[in-house]
Design a protein around this motif. Structure first.
Motif, short mmCIF file in Angstrom:
data_model
loop_
_atom_site.label_atom_id
_atom_site.label_comp_id
_atom_site.label_asym_id
_atom_site.label_seq_id
_atom_site.Cartn_x
_atom_site.Cartn_y
_atom_site.Cartn_z
N LEU A 1 0.83 -1.20 0.00
CA LEU A 1 0.00 0.00 0.00
C LEU A 1 0.87 1.26 0.00
O LEU A 1 0.56 2.24 -0.69
N ALA A 2 1.95 1.23 0.77
CA ALA A 2 2.84 2.39 0.81
C ALA A 2 3.51 2.63 -0.54
O ALA A 2 3.71 3.78 -0.96
N ASP A 3 3.85 1.55 -1.24
CA ASP A 3 4.45 1.69 -2.56
C ASP A 3 3.51 2.39 -3.55
O ASP A 3 3.97 3.01 -4.51
N ARG A 4 2.21 2.28 -3.30
CA ARG A 4 1.21 2.91 -4.18
C ARG A 4 0.55 4.11 -3.52
O ARG A 4 -0.51 4.58 -3.95
N HIS B 1 1.32 7.17 -3.51
CA HIS B 1 1.22 8.36 -4.36
C HIS B 1 -0.04 8.33 -5.21
O HIS B 1 -0.61 9.39 -5.54
N LEU B 2 -0.51 7.13 -5.55
CA LEU B 2 -1.74 7.03 -6.34
C LEU B 2 -2.95 7.42 -5.52
O LEU B 2 -3.82 8.19 -5.98
N PHE B 3 -3.03 6.91 -4.28
CA PHE B 3 -4.15 7.27 -3.41
C PHE B 3 -4.10 8.75 -3.05
O PHE B 3 -5.13 9.44 -3.08
N LEU C 1 3.73 10.16 3.66
CA LEU C 1 4.85 10.61 4.50
C LEU C 1 5.61 9.42 5.09
O LEU C 1 6.83 9.46 5.21
N ALA C 2 4.88 8.36 5.45
CA ALA C 2 5.55 7.17 5.97
C ALA C 2 6.48 6.58 4.91
O ALA C 2 7.59 6.13 5.22
N ARG C 3 6.02 6.58 3.68
CA ARG C 3 6.87 6.06 2.61
C ARG C 3 8.08 6.96 2.39
O ARG C 3 9.20 6.47 2.22
N LEU C 4 7.86 8.28 2.41
CA LEU C 4 8.94 9.22 2.17
C LEU C 4 10.06 9.06 3.21
O LEU C 4 11.24 8.92 2.86
#
Length: 366
Positions: free
Chosen positions: A70-73, A75-77, A123-126
């Protein structure tokens, strides 16, 4: 969605507390609803049940897919919700002076509620993917931009209350990610210096009125101060045990505005007293502490930051709404999560807890 054996790793105490708060909310919304509704008017507690059902589906989706995927995607959400925020500014329906909703068959969709989850994910992904212990200036600048864009769009609806919930998410995630205290101090100093400019040019007259009314509600007891005064009276009227279910005078006789939404906590206090308030606050405290424990035991940095982002928004909103009902904060359109009437709020909040449950469950997997 996920293997059957994974069910035993689900945090069932957290699930129970979350849904108990939802049920208490439906009961209180029923209490604030007229016994004989107007012809054609929706029964709010039924609509809330529908939102809970949809929110449960959202929770299961967020639980069933690995949070790293989910984190990898994310930016789409994030981009989808951002597009909806732009759409609502031009084509959304207007209620109470704000253009915040997209009409749907069962309820009106409020995209800003879903941005809390979207921002926590992105932000968690960043910060989670960075191998550096301390975020760089580039990381912080990018995180600030990712927060500022939806914040400005939400503020233009206007909905400063929901916009304000994005700031604690940014601060908490950046701090846990390793932001230096010196940087936090500089940002705080900038905010203090900018406050007079925001007051003079950024706030409308009615928004300034709410702040002044908070400081002295009796300056306009029949106008700007009415909500705050009535909320304080309602909270104090319950005493130790409360007046009983549907027996309150402030809530039942319509002295208290938006009692099913912004001031659902005040109705709870009047009908169920100090004991009811203590019970509900205890449930909220359990949910927050259990979520923070999930952040502590998460298997990776990404999971920790994701939980921190989601629970920070939730906690800020709970504290502000309760403080507002007690007259300790200016009146803003911030609902009490899981309890106040609002389909989008319930769905987005349950989706957020799906992510928290996801992180805890997958600490046992590779």
């Amino acid at each position: 969605m996920f293997e059957r054996r994974s069910y035993r790793h689900v945090d069932w105490p957290l699930v129970g507390a979350v849904y108990l708060l939802c049920v208490i909310g439906v009961v209180m919304i029923y209490s604030t609803s007229p016994e004989v509704p107007r012809p054609g008017a929706p029964r709010l507690y039924v609509t809330q049940f529908v939102a809970m059902a949809i929110g449960t589906v959202a929770l299961l989706v967020c639980l069933g897919i690995d949070y790293r995927s989910l984190a990898d995607r994310s930016h789409l959400f994030y981009g989808l919700v951002l597009a909806l925020l732009v759409y609502v500014l031009f084509f959304g329906i207007v209620r109470g002076g704000g253009r915040r909703w997209i009409p749907l068959p069962w309820f009106n969709l409020q995209p800003s509620e879903f941005m809390k989850v979207g921002l926590a994910l992105v932000l968690a992904r960043l910060f989670g993917e960075s191998r550096r212990r301390t975020p760089t200036g580039h990381d912080l600048a990018l995180a600030g931009a990712l927060t500022a864009i939806p914040l400005v769009l939400i503020a233009r609806q206007p909905d400063l209350g929901t916009a304000a919930t994005l700031v604690p998410v940014l601060v908490a995630v950046a701090f846990v990610a390793g932001m230096r205290l010196r940087v936090a101090g500089i940002l705080l100093a900038i905010a203090i210096v900018a406050a007079p400019v925001v007051w003079t040019y950024g706030l409308k007259d009615y928004q300034k009125g709410r702040v002044l009314t908070f400081l002295d509600p009796w300056r306009d007891p029949r106008g700007d101060g009415y909500q705050q005064i009535q909320a304080q009276i309602t909270v104090g009227a319950g005493g130790r045990w409360g007046k009983g279910f549907r027996q309150g005078t402030q809530g039942q006789l319509n002295f208290l505005p938006v009692k099913h939404n912004d001031f659902i906590f005040a109705v709870l206090a009047e009908e169920h007293g100090f004991v009811g308030v203590l019970t509900v606050l205890g449930l909220y405290l359990f949910v927050v502490l259990r979520s923070l424990d999930t952040a502590r035991v998460a298997k990776d940095r990404l999971g920790t930051l994701l939980v921190i982002g989601v629970i920070t928004s939730f906690t800020f909103q709970v504290i502000y709404n309760v403080s507002m009902s007690a007259g300790l904060a200016p009146v803003k359109g911030l609902t009490l999560p899981l309890m106040s009437y609002g389909g989008s709020s319930v769905i987005a909040t349950l989706a957020g807890f799906g992510l928290i449950l996801n992180v805890r469950m997958r600490r046992f997997t590779n």
